[in-house]
Design a protein around this motif. Sequence first.
Motif, PDB file in Angstrom:
ATOM      1  N   LEU A   1       0.833  -1.207   0.000  1.00 28.67           N
ATOM      2  CA  LEU A   1       0.000   0.000   0.000  1.00 28.67           C
ATOM      3  C   LEU A   1       0.864   1.251   0.000  1.00 28.67           C
ATOM      4  CD1 LEU A   1      -2.748  -0.958   2.630  1.00 28.67           C
ATOM      5  CD2 LEU A   1      -2.927  -1.027   0.137  1.00 28.67           C
TER       6      LEU A   1
ATOM      7  N   LEU B   1      -1.081   4.380  -1.330  1.00 27.94           N
ATOM      8  CA  LEU B   1      -2.402   4.156  -0.730  1.00 27.94           C
ATOM      9  C   LEU B   1      -2.353   4.206   0.797  1.00 27.94           C
ATOM     10  CD1 LEU B   1      -3.430   1.194  -3.064  1.00 27.94           C
ATOM     11  CD2 LEU B   1      -4.284   3.556  -3.175  1.00 27.94           C
TER      12      LEU B   1
ATOM     13  N   LYS C   1     -10.912   4.465   6.241  1.00 22.79           N
ATOM     14  CA  LYS C   1      -9.547   3.947   6.086  1.00 22.79           C
ATOM     15  C   LYS C   1      -9.056   3.220   7.335  1.00 22.79           C
ATOM     16  CE  LYS C   1      -7.612   6.836   2.428  1.00 22.79           C
ATOM     17  NZ  LYS C   1      -8.887   7.369   1.944  1.00 22.79           N
TER      18      LYS C   1
ATOM     19  N   LEU D   1      -7.089  -0.406  -6.481  1.00 26.90           N
ATOM     20  CA  LEU D   1      -7.198   0.950  -5.963  1.00 26.90           C
ATOM     21  C   LEU D   1      -6.196   1.887  -6.623  1.00 26.90           C
ATOM     22  CD1 LEU D   1      -7.709   0.183  -2.160  1.00 26.90           C
ATOM     23  CD2 LEU D   1      -9.427   1.011  -3.780  1.00 26.90           C
ATOM     24  N   ALA D   2      -4.990   1.398  -6.876  1.00 27.91           N
ATOM     25  CA  ALA D   2      -3.985   2.238  -7.538  1.00 27.91           C
ATOM     26  C   ALA D   2      -4.374   2.526  -8.980  1.00 27.91           C
ATOM     27  CB  ALA D   2      -2.624   1.544  -7.486  1.00 27.91           C
TER      28      ALA D   2
ATOM     29  N   LYS E   1      -6.928   5.793  -7.352  1.00 26.19           N
ATOM     30  CA  LYS E   1      -5.910   6.792  -7.043  1.00 26.19           C
ATOM     31  C   LYS E   1      -5.668   7.763  -8.191  1.00 26.19           C
ATOM     32  CE  LYS E   1      -1.200   7.138  -5.204  1.00 26.19           C
ATOM     33  NZ  LYS E   1      -0.521   7.751  -6.356  1.00 26.19           N
TER      34      LYS E   1
ATOM     35  N   LYS F   1      -9.195  10.494  -7.914  1.00 24.07           N
ATOM     36  CA  LYS F   1      -9.943  10.360  -6.672  1.00 24.07           C
ATOM     37  C   LYS F   1     -11.253  11.143  -6.720  1.00 24.07           C
ATOM     38  CE  LYS F   1      -5.755   9.825  -3.856  1.00 24.07           C
ATOM     39  NZ  LYS F   1      -4.975  10.409  -2.744  1.00 24.07           N
TER      40      LYS F   1
END
Length: 448
Positions: A4, A9, A381, A403-404, A408, A411
């Motif tokens: 992460l 992240l 989070k 998520l990346a 990301k 956003k």
Amino acid sequence: MKRLIERGLMFGNLIHVDSPALVERYNRALEHLTSKQTRLDDFHIDISGFSPEIGEELGDPLYLNHSGVNRQFILLSTRQKTAPLLDATFSTSRGILRQFIEANEAQLFALTAKDAVAGELLNSVFVLRSPADLFDIRRIRIEADTTSGTVRDAEKLGQMVDRFLNEEDAWFDDVLIADMIGVAQRTGDVTRNPVRLKQMEFEQRNFWTSHFGGTYLFRGLEHPAIITAGDWIDPAELPVKSSYRITDRSFIALFLQRNQLVEPIVRARGIDAGAILRQKMDFIIVDAAQDMGLDVSGASRGDLRKMARQQIHSQMPPEYHTLNRLVIWAEENGDWPEIDSDDPAYFYTLRARDHPDRDLINQLLAELSPKDVRQLFICHKTLFYQMYATWTETKKAYVADFLAREYKVDKAGARAALFGHEAPMDRASAPREDVIARVGPWGAVRGR
């Protein structure tokens, strides 16, 4: 957590402090607040000035947040306003700090050019001994100044200038004039460049805190309640009648409905409900694959759905099948799905309505639908990082990559696509919504 961190992240968007001048200013502020200093030559800080490296060095992750209640802060730059707040113990703290920085940006820019600004988010509670103490937190007041007291001195100089201009014999008061000159050497000309920070207070009505196992307090609603992930709290000890554990799904569903806090995703305007529901289904596939020991790292959407059909269809949890029926109804005019509050998919089908506490409600919904890892990461989070640590390496890899790749990079766009609000359509132009309106959000809430 290394995966992460590498993808930005975790500990992402922190401010890097690496110049001797900034380190020296930080140490002055740190000693002013805590009587401690760091020996590090460079480190990273969040919006409050907290540094995970310094927390590790001092062996105290709460060195700026003693007892987790009145958070202290150190500002070296107004750029901190875009940084996250690490290890937040109250859901409102980052928003308060950002509002304070933005409301005083010009003044803080000038002050931090020469010194650090140190301060504290103050309320009347210093230690939380029981959940009842949460109800004593009503307002947050901000106190802040440079380590050399520039703001205090500027206020003092302003008062002396007023005396000098308004008192008849002040022109002949040598002591007053000497004091003004001495203070002005530290503050500059406050008549041309006022050094004053706005006095700001923030009302605390509805919020989440990490205390007592993680607790949501809703007292600014028509039907107030407290919801906890920790031990059940006896309402006889509280100024509210309703107290629920996070596992009391039907009671929470009734609470959300009575206060009109949520809406079905398929009813929300301006979003692609089908795409959102399908993505939730993909996350559920990943979770089921993890339980069966299957490798999903690097899997595409097609790979996941093929896996669901061929390998784990019989093992898919009920959330998957409920969401699938809802997608068929929304996109293919299928039969209306009966979804009551005991259905494991119930909270996956909802999102917060457009109201001041929508972020807090979306955080609660994320905790109630934890397999939706995207919403969990965006809205909660703290819980995301706790759960991430328990996942298999293959699920960790899939989630971090997703998520990346898909959150990301944009956003703001992702948040708007998931939680944005548009004006509702004319009722006459949306007859299928009448079904939802009659039973809303889904109707079958069992209050028991």
